[in-house]
Design an enzyme around this catalytic site. Structure first.
Site, PDB file in Angstrom:
ATOM      1  N   ASN B 402      25.900  -6.697  -5.597  1.00 54.60           N
ATOM      2  CA  ASN B 402      25.847  -7.555  -6.769  1.00 54.60           C
ATOM      3  C   ASN B 402      27.085  -8.448  -6.854  1.00 54.60           C
ATOM      4  O   ASN B 402      26.980  -9.666  -6.681  1.00 54.60           O
ATOM      5  CB  ASN B 402      25.694  -6.700  -8.038  1.00 54.60           C
ATOM      6  CG  ASN B 402      25.398  -7.533  -9.268  1.00 54.60           C
ATOM      7  OD1 ASN B 402      25.484  -8.758  -9.229  1.00 54.60           O
ATOM      8  ND2 ASN B 402      25.061  -6.890 -10.360  1.00 54.60           N
ATOM      9  N   ASP B 403      28.247  -7.866  -7.057  1.00 52.68           N
ATOM     10  CA  ASP B 403      29.448  -8.680  -7.229  1.00 52.68           C
ATOM     11  C   ASP B 403      29.713  -9.595  -6.024  1.00 52.68           C
ATOM     12  O   ASP B 403      30.216 -10.704  -6.186  1.00 52.68           O
ATOM     13  CB  ASP B 403      30.673  -7.775  -7.428  1.00 52.68           C
ATOM     14  CG  ASP B 403      30.602  -7.024  -8.749  1.00 52.68           C
ATOM     15  OD1 ASP B 403      29.907  -7.508  -9.656  1.00 52.68           O
ATOM     16  OD2 ASP B 403      31.236  -5.970  -8.866  1.00 52.68           O
TER      17      ASP B 403
END
Lengths: 94, 476
Positions: B402-403
């Site tokens: 995600n990040d």
């Protein structure tokens, strides 16, 4: 060996370490940590010296304890590195 | 002074052992040479141990062999049984053993300095040896207690959330300063006979405490840096003992391991755009978590895709780049993911994997997990090598990450991850984002614009289940 020659070895080895480690491919950084772990157990040399010496029974038992700990690391570290490295395979081009 | 006045051949043997260790690391420059490198490491260790045993009058050889057998058997069994996802814990546990062994060896040298050849003519331990010994025992103790905490956090015995004591910076700096002052006092003290000066044990106690205090405020997301840093410490501990013993193999190894850990910490910090000092200061994760919990999130439109959509579009694609994150490993989806890639390749699709340096729980962790699932290493690419290819790629398949794909890292100066290098996935024609639900967020706790882009389809399910469904749809 006097202190300065030991220090020279140490400083030069730091430079060797710096260049060798930067040349390690990022894909192998986990095996790198496992194997550095195994080789830092070369501290077993000190543990053996302590266990081998007569004169201080406590010192001897401390040494034997350190031999056990370092051996866990030596055998475990090299074996787990070997296991990981065996998994890295190239594409088989049939 | 038996430990010092050794024959030149013994010194040469230790030097050869040191060179073997350099070659062991050198072998890791490519997977093709890596196993030979590991053999060099074993050879070097064998030389060091045998040399030590033959050059000392060993009164207790049976006990020593039993100790090696016990330790070796434990290590070997652990190495065979450990799951690859648990590698970070294992490495942390091994670091703690090196640290504790260093403490024991230094304590033995303190009690029986004669055996180590560090006893001066006046019956006192040489002052320079006292400094080396105190520093060695301190670094060893910090490595031990720090690694125990890192192990507990990684293994889930302890919450990954940072524990912030009030005034912790003052306590930590004060303790470190106290260790240095006590080391100086220990070196200058008149009470310098074997085991005579109790300051030694005070240093040991303070060092155990500081290792513990240093690591508890550091959050789970920063653990890769911590593990690398403790790797470095274990090396410096070995080097300090090498100074005490005047042993080339230990000094060379200590310098190698110390630099290695330091460089890995630096690489991890750079990959998260965090300064080393801010990681050590701790607390990351606590603030961000609190911020995102408080604010009400606006509803933005997003598209939900199905396994069939994903199978259809990827089959028609020319190139697919898979971006795995740790969530993929948690779901144990790496094997089905490789099957998906195999099926796509049968359809003539080019498949590549893109790995972010912080994709796993330690440096290079994701590469090991993919290698375990039989993903060929020449299909796996690092961030800087593949980032230019997203513009030409048809599908970016994000699974459990995600990040590392969050464009806010490039655009939003207020974001906690601003400045972190990320994948340019938004340049891909189609994006599939496998995620358990829309609610959960990455470690940094920030929203991701990629979810809401026109070309993005969210595949909301357990990663393994979703990939299995895609595989079924591909097989039809």
């Amino acid at each position: 060996m006097d202190f300065v020659s030991i220090l020279s070895i140490f400083v030069l080895a730091c430079f060797v370490g710096y260049y060798v480690v930067w040349s390690v491919t990022p894909a192998l950084h986990t095996p790198l940590m496992a194997v550095t772990n195994a080789i830092s157990s070369v501290i077993v040399v000190g543990a053996l010296v302590a266990s081998a010496a007569s004169g201080s029974p406590i010192g001897k038992w401390l040494g034997l304890g350190a031999v056990v700990l370092a051996s866990v690391n030596i055998f475990g570290g090299f074996a787990v590195t070997e296991r990981m490295l065996a998994m890295y395979k190239k594409k088989d081009r049939k | 002074m038996e430990g010092h006045s050794v024959s030149p051949w013994v010194a040469v043997a230790y030097l050869i052992a040191g060179v073997c260790f350099i070659l062991a690391l050198r072998g890791l420059s490519s997977p093709a040479t890596s196993r030979r490198g590991n053999r060099y490491g074993m050879l070097g260790m064998g030389i060091a141990v045998v040399t030590t045993l033959v050059t000392h009058q060993i009164a207790s050889l049976p006990e020593i062999l039993v100790a090696i057998a016990i330790g070796g058997a434990i290590g070997f069994v652990i190495a065979r049984r450990i799951k690859m996802t648990d590698m970070p814990q294992l490495v942390a546990a091994f670091h703690s053993l090196v640290g504790l062994a260093a403490v024991l060896v230094a304590a033995a040298a303190f009690l029986n300095p004669e055996a180590f050849g560090i006893l001066g003519a006046n019956g006192n331990i040489l002052p320079v040896s006292r400094v080396e010994m105190a520093l060695g025992v301190a670094i060893g103790a910090i490595t031990f207690s720090g690694s125990v905490i890192a192990f507990a956090k990684l293994n889930g015995n302890m919450s990954g959330a940072p524990i912030l004591l009030p005034g912790r910076h003052v306590i930590n700096l004060g303790t470190l300063a106290a260790i240095l002052v006590l080391t100086a006092l220990f070196a200058h003290s008149g009470a310098a006979g074997p085991g005579e000066n109790p300051l030694f044990w005070v240093i040991v106690g303070l060092a155990f405490a500081i290792g513990f205090l240093l690591i508890i405020p550091i959050g789970g997301a920063d653990m890769p840096v911590v593990v690398s840093m403790l790797n470095s410490y274990s090396g410096w501990a070995a080097a300090a003992m090498g100074f005490t013993l005047h042993n080339t193999a230990m000094i060379v190894t200590g310098a190698l391991v110390g630099s290695s850990g330091a460089i890995l910490s630096y690489i991890m910090c750079r990959a998260m755009n965090r300064s080393f000092l801010s990681v050590i200061a701790g607390g990351f994760g606590a603030d961000a978590g609190a911020a995102s919990g408080g604010e009400a999130k606006e509803q933005r439109p997003w598209k939900r895709g199905s396994a069939e959509d994903a199978a259809f579009l990827m089959k028609e694609a020319e190139s697919v780049i898979i971006i795995p994150g740790y969530g993929m490993a948690v779901a144990q989806a790496q094997h089905v993911l490789r099957e998906m890639a195999d099926q796509l390749k049968k359809h003539g699709v080019g498949v590549k994997y893109a790995i972010h340096p912080v994709a796993g729980r330690m440096p290079g962790h994701m590469n090991v997990l993919l290698a375990e699932a039989n993903v060929p290493y020449d299909e796996v690419f690092e961030l800087e090598d593949i980032n230019g290819e997203f513009a030409q790629c048809d599908v970016a398949f994000i699974i459990g990450a995600n990040d590392v794909v969050n464009p806010a890292a490039r655009t939003d100066k207020t974001s906690p991850i601003y400045g972190m290098p990320v994948f340019d996935v938004e340049k891909a024609k189609t994006i599939f984002f496998v995620k358990r639900s829309m609610g959960g967020q990455g470690y940094a706790g920030v929203d991701n614009d990629v979810f809401y882009m026109d070309q993005t389809m969210m595949l909301l399910a357990d990663a393994k289940k979703m990939v299995e469904d895609i595989n079924k749809a591909l097989a039809e």
